[in-house]
Design a protein around this motif. Structure first.
Motif, PDB file in Angstrom:
ATOM      1  N   LEU A 222       0.825  -1.219   0.000  1.00 39.30           N
ATOM      2  CA  LEU A 222       0.000   0.000   0.000  1.00 39.30           C
ATOM      3  C   LEU A 222       0.859   1.269   0.000  1.00 39.30           C
ATOM      4  O   LEU A 222       0.550   2.231  -0.704  1.00 39.30           O
ATOM      5  N   ASN A 223       1.975   1.250   0.767  1.00 38.69           N
ATOM      6  CA  ASN A 223       2.811   2.470   0.836  1.00 38.69           C
ATOM      7  C   ASN A 223       3.593   2.709  -0.461  1.00 38.69           C
ATOM      8  O   ASN A 223       4.220   3.752  -0.619  1.00 38.69           O
ATOM      9  N   GLU A 224       3.561   1.744  -1.403  1.00 42.11           N
ATOM     10  CA  GLU A 224       4.289   1.895  -2.671  1.00 42.11           C
ATOM     11  C   GLU A 224       3.391   2.381  -3.816  1.00 42.11           C
ATOM     12  O   GLU A 224       3.895   2.692  -4.889  1.00 42.11           O
ATOM     13  N   VAL A 225       2.063   2.416  -3.597  1.00 41.09           N
ATOM     14  CA  VAL A 225       1.167   2.635  -4.748  1.00 41.09           C
ATOM     15  C   VAL A 225       0.521   4.016  -4.871  1.00 41.09           C
ATOM     16  O   VAL A 225      -0.496   4.151  -5.534  1.00 41.09           O
ATOM     17  N   PRO A 226       1.114   5.099  -4.289  1.00 47.53           N
ATOM     18  CA  PRO A 226       0.485   6.402  -4.512  1.00 47.53           C
ATOM     19  C   PRO A 226       0.375   6.752  -5.995  1.00 47.53           C
ATOM     20  O   PRO A 226      -0.535   7.475  -6.403  1.00 47.53           O
ATOM     21  N   SER A 227       1.279   6.198  -6.822  1.00 47.07           N
ATOM     22  CA  SER A 227       1.236   6.508  -8.263  1.00 47.07           C
ATOM     23  C   SER A 227      -0.003   5.934  -8.947  1.00 47.07           C
ATOM     24  O   SER A 227      -0.314   6.298 -10.087  1.00 47.07           O
ATOM     25  N   LEU A 228      -0.729   5.031  -8.274  1.00 46.78           N
ATOM     26  CA  LEU A 228      -1.943   4.461  -8.868  1.00 46.78           C
ATOM     27  C   LEU A 228      -3.202   5.263  -8.499  1.00 46.78           C
ATOM     28  O   LEU A 228      -4.283   5.021  -9.034  1.00 46.78           O
ATOM     29  N   ALA A 229      -3.052   6.218  -7.562  1.00 45.48           N
ATOM     30  CA  ALA A 229      -4.225   6.963  -7.072  1.00 45.48           C
ATOM     31  C   ALA A 229      -4.826   7.951  -8.081  1.00 45.48           C
ATOM     32  O   ALA A 229      -6.050   8.088  -8.133  1.00 45.48           O
TER      33      ALA A 229
END
Length: 375
Positions: A222-229
């Motif tokens: 979860l902490n790696e996926v801000p680019s998917l938001a």
């Protein structure tokens, strides 16, 4: 916090299948990205041996771009494009030297045909060695990194591929008495195991994979996926809650995570606060699980099925191990050849010392009914 602060991007797209550009907005930076980059800067031999569609080629492209931006000279060579099983050993190595010449733009004042003929008394791998020493290292002054992708394709050649792997090992042995080799670094990427490659190498070089750095591509966290938001901003009140729900289904598997995010982004439904779990579950069942063989575009689930059923001679052994994991929830990993092959199919992953089914989507599709139909 980071996900909550995501900014809307009208041109944002998820990429399902294929290699992502290093600057693609939906690229997810993982621990493996930092590991590979730092290891290569430190001159370590690295190998990325993981299942299909786990992000190897995207990792290669991004790492190559980052190293080149810092002054490294890099080449990426797809060994599966070097010719099929019918190619001769001479033609294969000539093709490899041609790819290196082309990637490093060495064509000026260098005639490959004449050069290859000039050294015709040498074996093909010896000609590769001479090319590296007398042409590549002599003309390229920067630190060099060569990525060899689809390394598993050498297992299907109709001549022994051990010379190539022995050459890889020799490049590192020569560092102690030929200092120019300290500028040369190699990366192997593919869908195979170190054991399968070690079995091809002569005894003196079998430690190659002991002192090399294995790069594990684990699932997105979860902490790696801000680019998917950004692709979810107009689709949900709480993109972070949506991504949590997505990862609970995909286990962070890169292809499925991008695909499920794309399904949500294209769905007419707006996910209100608190509805995420139920709505994502509905979309998983409608768009991924039901009639999965018809909806599997680009192919992902069929790739796993085909590797399990037709990928090798021990498919019944693989399926029995998988059945045991599916029934019990997990299994102590013994790192047997069959277990390693099962992990390469992508259907299971190793967490600590336990093997588990990679995610809930695989559990629903490759369930006990499916197993009974194929066993």
């Amino acid at each position: 916090e980071i996900i909550m602060n995501a900014i809307e991007n009208p041109t944002y797209e998820y990429q399902v299948g294929g290699s992502l550009r290093g600057d693609a907005p939906s690229y997810v930076v993982r621990k493996a990205d930092l590991e590979l980059e730092m290891a290569l800067k430190n001159g370590e031999f690295c190998y990325v041996l993981n299942p299909r569609q786990s992000g190897k080629s995207s990792l290669k492209i991004r790492t190559k771009n980052k190293l080149e931006a810092e002054g490294f000279a890099c080449a990426a060579i797809d060994l599966s494009g070097m010719g099929g099983s019918g190619i001769t050993i001479d033609a294969w190595y000539a093709g490899l030297v041609y790819e290196l010449e082309s990637n490093f733009q060495l064509e000026e004042n260098f005639n490959l045909d004449a050069w290859w003929f000039q050294y015709s008394l040498l074996s093909p791998v010896e000609r590769l060695r001479v090319f590296i020493e007398e042409v590549l290292l002599a003309r390229v002054g920067e630190n060099i990194v060569i990525f060899f992708d689809e390394i598993d394709s050498i297992l299907g050649l109709n001549f022994p591929p051990d010379d190539f792997l022995n050459w890889v090992s020799d490049c590192y042995k020569k560092r102690s008495y030929k200092p120019e080799y300290q500028r040369l670094n190699l990366v192997l990427l593919g869908v195979t195991t170190p054991q399968a490659l070690i079995s091809l190498i002569n005894n003196s070089n079998q430690k190659l994979f002991n002192w090399g750095r294995p790069i594990e591509l684990s699932g997105f966290q979860l902490n790696e996926v801000p680019s998917l938001a950004p692709g979810l901003i107009n689709k949900a009140s709480n993109p972070e809650a949506v991504l949590k729900s997505v990862l609970s289904w995909t286990g962070g598997q890169p292809f499925l995570t991008q695909k499920l995010c794309q399904i949500i982004a294209r769905s007419p439904v707006f996910l209100t606060d608190g509805s995420e779990t139920m709505e994502v579950q509905k979309l998983v069942r409608e768009c991924l699980v039901n009639n999965w063989e018809l909806q599997d575009e680009p192919e992902h689930l069929k790739t796993i099925r085909n590797r399990l059923l037709f990928g090798n001679n021990s498919s019944s052994k693989l399926l029995k191990i998988y059945k045991s994991i599916l029934q019990k929830g997990d299994k102590l990993a013994k790192n047997s050849p069959a277990e390693l092959e099962l992990r390469l199919s992508g259907i299971v992953k190793k967490t600590g010392d336990r093997l588990q089914v990679y995610n809930s989507i695989y559990k629903l599709i490759f369930n006990l009914d499916w197993l009974d139909s194929v066993l």
